[in-house]
Scaffold this motif. Structure first.
Motif, PDB file in Angstrom:
ATOM      1  N   SER A 420      12.094   0.835   0.129  1.00 26.59           N
ATOM      2  CA  SER A 420      11.880   1.161   1.537  1.00 26.59           C
ATOM      3  C   SER A 420      11.367   2.579   1.682  1.00 26.59           C
ATOM      4  CB  SER A 420      13.181   0.997   2.329  1.00 26.59           C
ATOM      5  OG  SER A 420      14.176   1.874   1.829  1.00 26.59           O
ATOM      6  N   GLY A 421      10.919   2.903   2.918  1.00 25.18           N
ATOM      7  CA  GLY A 421      10.557   4.268   3.249  1.00 25.18           C
ATOM      8  C   GLY A 421       9.077   4.555   3.347  1.00 25.18           C
ATOM      9  N   GLU A 422       8.197   3.558   3.252  1.00 24.15           N
ATOM     10  CA  GLU A 422       6.754   3.798   3.285  1.00 24.15           C
ATOM     11  C   GLU A 422       6.218   3.459   4.676  1.00 24.15           C
ATOM     12  OE1 GLU A 422       6.933   5.251   0.577  1.00 24.15           O
ATOM     13  OE2 GLU A 422       8.666   4.055   0.106  1.00 24.15           O
ATOM     14  N   ALA A 423       6.435   4.362   5.630  1.00 31.11           N
ATOM     15  CA  ALA A 423       6.278   4.055   7.042  1.00 31.11           C
ATOM     16  C   ALA A 423       4.837   3.880   7.500  1.00 31.11           C
ATOM     17  CB  ALA A 423       6.949   5.148   7.885  1.00 31.11           C
ATOM     18  N   ASP A 424       3.858   4.585   6.909  1.00 31.02           N
ATOM     19  CA  ASP A 424       2.503   4.518   7.459  1.00 31.02           C
ATOM     20  C   ASP A 424       1.491   3.903   6.502  1.00 31.02           C
ATOM     21  OD1 ASP A 424       2.438   6.587   5.654  1.00 31.02           O
ATOM     22  OD2 ASP A 424       1.214   7.896   6.910  1.00 31.02           O
ATOM     23  N   ALA A 425       1.949   3.106   5.546  1.00 33.99           N
ATOM     24  CA  ALA A 425       1.040   2.444   4.610  1.00 33.99           C
ATOM     25  C   ALA A 425       0.545   1.130   5.208  1.00 33.99           C
ATOM     26  CB  ALA A 425       1.746   2.175   3.289  1.00 33.99           C
ATOM     27  N   SER A 426      -0.762   0.885   5.096  1.00 30.40           N
ATOM     28  CA  SER A 426      -1.315  -0.389   5.576  1.00 30.40           C
ATOM     29  C   SER A 426      -1.730  -1.292   4.426  1.00 30.40           C
ATOM     30  CB  SER A 426      -2.519  -0.133   6.485  1.00 30.40           C
ATOM     31  OG  SER A 426      -3.554   0.519   5.781  1.00 30.40           O
ATOM     32  N   SER A 427      -1.888  -0.752   3.239  1.00 32.69           N
ATOM     33  CA  SER A 427      -2.184  -1.563   2.059  1.00 32.69           C
ATOM     34  C   SER A 427      -1.876  -0.737   0.824  1.00 32.69           C
ATOM     35  CB  SER A 427      -3.645  -2.025   2.046  1.00 32.69           C
ATOM     36  OG  SER A 427      -4.512  -0.936   1.841  1.00 32.69           O
ATOM     37  N   ALA A 428      -1.858  -1.397  -0.316  1.00 35.32           N
ATOM     38  CA  ALA A 428      -1.487  -0.731  -1.565  1.00 35.32           C
ATOM     39  C   ALA A 428      -2.669  -0.659  -2.513  1.00 35.32           C
ATOM     40  CB  ALA A 428      -0.326  -1.468  -2.224  1.00 35.32           C
TER      41      ALA A 428
END
Length: 521
Positions: A420-428
């Motif tokens: 958890s904790g990846e608040a502003d990621a839209s893709s990897a």
């Protein structure tokens, strides 16, 4: 008193004083004696591009009893005034792109240790497990680019970048240094002093089309429709005027002759326009049942390829290269991500994020076969499929609205790990950060430009930090960020690229030197 008696008393007093004098002087000396203090000269291997390190010294291997913790410059340092005992020490890069600490090294200081004791990590013969940061990379001032793309713009053997910013300006970017190869305005006919951007409207993600000699051309939006640009120079190849504002596009391949078609959707519209990708001429028109709510994705067909659209009302709609419906399903839920076609051990699957969780369907007939509930959360952004372990069984990574990452096994449909904790990621993005033969996961992460998580268990193994002034992130907190990872330029060095935390432009950070295995979009 007689003189004789006085001499006797004086002699007795002298005897007493000399008898006890050694004892009375020796006792304080014994009480103040301490073991010699040692200055410990520590050295470690120099990491390319790293000038500052964080050095820690502790009395225990878990570093709970730390006696020295400081940022130091160079690859050696003298820690002074250490008493006898066992110590453990470690270092990590302390530049903005920090790696993990080296494994703890034991050093013992005895009462006889010389005052200039030296402990040299450079003489070790063990395999290092530290993750050094790579090349500090480069930065641009393109503005926020929500989804950078990797493409072979100038050479069939090296990669550059393509992106469009929030104002509709498209860029071709030199992957080695971040310099603009070309820029394409949303309003190409704007006169001097007039705005050249889109005014903040919905952005059209560039569509990459294979050109000649293994190079890639780029289709971008402009105020009158879409136009194709030569990837190397930005020269316009063709222009197609459209009645409405395009919002997304995808390439499909015709079944009979392999011709490439471009399927274009529009803002809040059910219209679907089919263009010849070679010249921009209109091939046909079609209607969708509802407006598209997520970017379309490629979809494998028995012959050729199609496009799958996620539209309002929980519907997935597969169209062929002519825009004709091939198959469709309407689900009793709200779709939250683009659909993703994956070929795994159980055959071809389609996965899509919804308000009720991640749903898996067979590609042949769009029959639901499984669901991963997200318990009040929901998948968002772009789903990613990648074979992390190169065992023929790809994994699917999803990002949820609350910032969780979850890796799903396509063999049994179960979650392998989550964090958890990846608040502003839209893709990897994916790269082998630690050289263990398994691809790791990189995502944008709040105040950090990027974080890397082990593909094996999801543990945090790398981060690229960034200095952000107070309030900068808050103003852009609703804008998610996507990352890509690829060996940019002609060399094997892998970079992770994405918009910086402040949303001022793209940033590229070199990954650890062992990251020669990377997966691009």
């Amino acid at each position: 008193m007689s003189l004789r008696r006085s001499l006797i008393l004086y002699s007795i007093l002298l005897i007493i004083l000399f008898a006890f004098a050694p004892l009375s002087f020796a006792q304080p000396r014994t009480q103040t004696t301490t073991s010699p203090l040692t200055s410990l000269h520590l050295r470690w291997p120099q990491q390319q591009g790293v000038l500052r390190y964080r050095l820690q010294l502790a009395r225990d291997e878990q570093f709970k009893d730390i006696v020295f913790d400081r940022a130091v410059y160079g690859n050696e340092y003298v820690v002074a005034d250490l008493g006898p005992g066992r110590y453990f020490w470690r270092v990590a890069p302390a530049v903005k792109e920090t790696g993990t600490f080296t494994p703890p090294r034991l050093v013992e200081i005895s009462g006889q240790t010389k005052a200039d004791a030296v402990e040299d990590m450079r003489t070790t013969t063990s395999t290092p497990t530290t993750l050094p940061s790579g090349d500090p990379g480069w930065r641009t001032t393109t503005g926020s680019i929500s989804r950078p793309l990797v493409a072979r713009l100038r050479s069939a053997t090296s990669y550059d970048l393509v992106g469009v910013n929030a104002d509709g300006m498209a860029y071709g970017i030199d992957g080695t240094n971040g310099m603009a190869l070309w820029a394409a305005r949303f309003r190409p006919a704007a006169k001097q002093g007039e705005p050249t951007g889109s005014g903040g409207g919905p952005t059209f993600t560039p569509v990459l089309i294979e050109g000649r000699n293994g190079l890639t051309n780029v289709v971008v939006a402009f105020e009158g429709g879409v136009r194709a640009l030569e990837g190397a120079t930005g020269r316009e190849l063709w222009r197609a005027r459209l009645e409405s504002r395009p919002t997304s596009g995808a390439v499909a391949t015709a079944e009979n002759d392999g011709a490439k078609r471009l399927l274009i959707t529009f803002d809040k519209s059910t219209s679907l326009t089919v263009l010849n990708a070679e010249n921009g001429q209109t091939v046909g028109e079609a209607k969708l049942d509802a407006p598209v709510i997520a970017p379309p994705s490629s979809f494998p067909l028995d012959q050729g390829s199609g496009v799958v659209f996620a539209v309002e009302g929980g519907q997935l709609d597969v169209r062929n290269s002519n825009g004709e419906r091939v198959r469709s399903i309407k689900m009793d839920t709200t779709i939250t991500t683009p659909a993703l076609a994956v070929k795994g051990p159980r055959g071809a699957l389609v996965l899509v994020g919804t308000e009720s969780g991640l749903i898996s369907l067979t590609a042949s007939d769009l029959k639901p076969i499984g669901r991963i509930a997200t318990e009040g959360d929901a998948p968002v952004g772009m789903l990613s499929a990648i074979d992390l372990e190169n065992d023929g069984a790809p994994e699917v990574l999803m990002i949820t609205r609350s910032g969780r990452l979850a890796l799903i096994n396509t063999t049994d449909g179960k979650i392998k790990w989550h964090t958890s904790g990846e608040a502003d990621a839209s893709s990897a993005a994916f790269a082998d950060l630690n050289g263990d033969g398994v691809l790791d996961v990189l995502v944008a992460a709040g105040q950090d430009f990027a974080r890397g998580f082990s593909g094996r268990d999801g543990s945090l193994i790398w981060r690229a930090e960034e200095d952000v002034k107070a309030g900068t992130q808050a103003s852009a907190s609703t804008q998610t960020r996507a990352l890509v990872a690829a060996p940019l330029g002609d060399g094997p060095k892998v970079y992770v690229v994405g918009t910086d935390v402040a949303r001022t432009g793209l940033r590229a950070v070199g990954l650890p030197k062992d990251s020669v295995k990377a997966a691009k979009e």
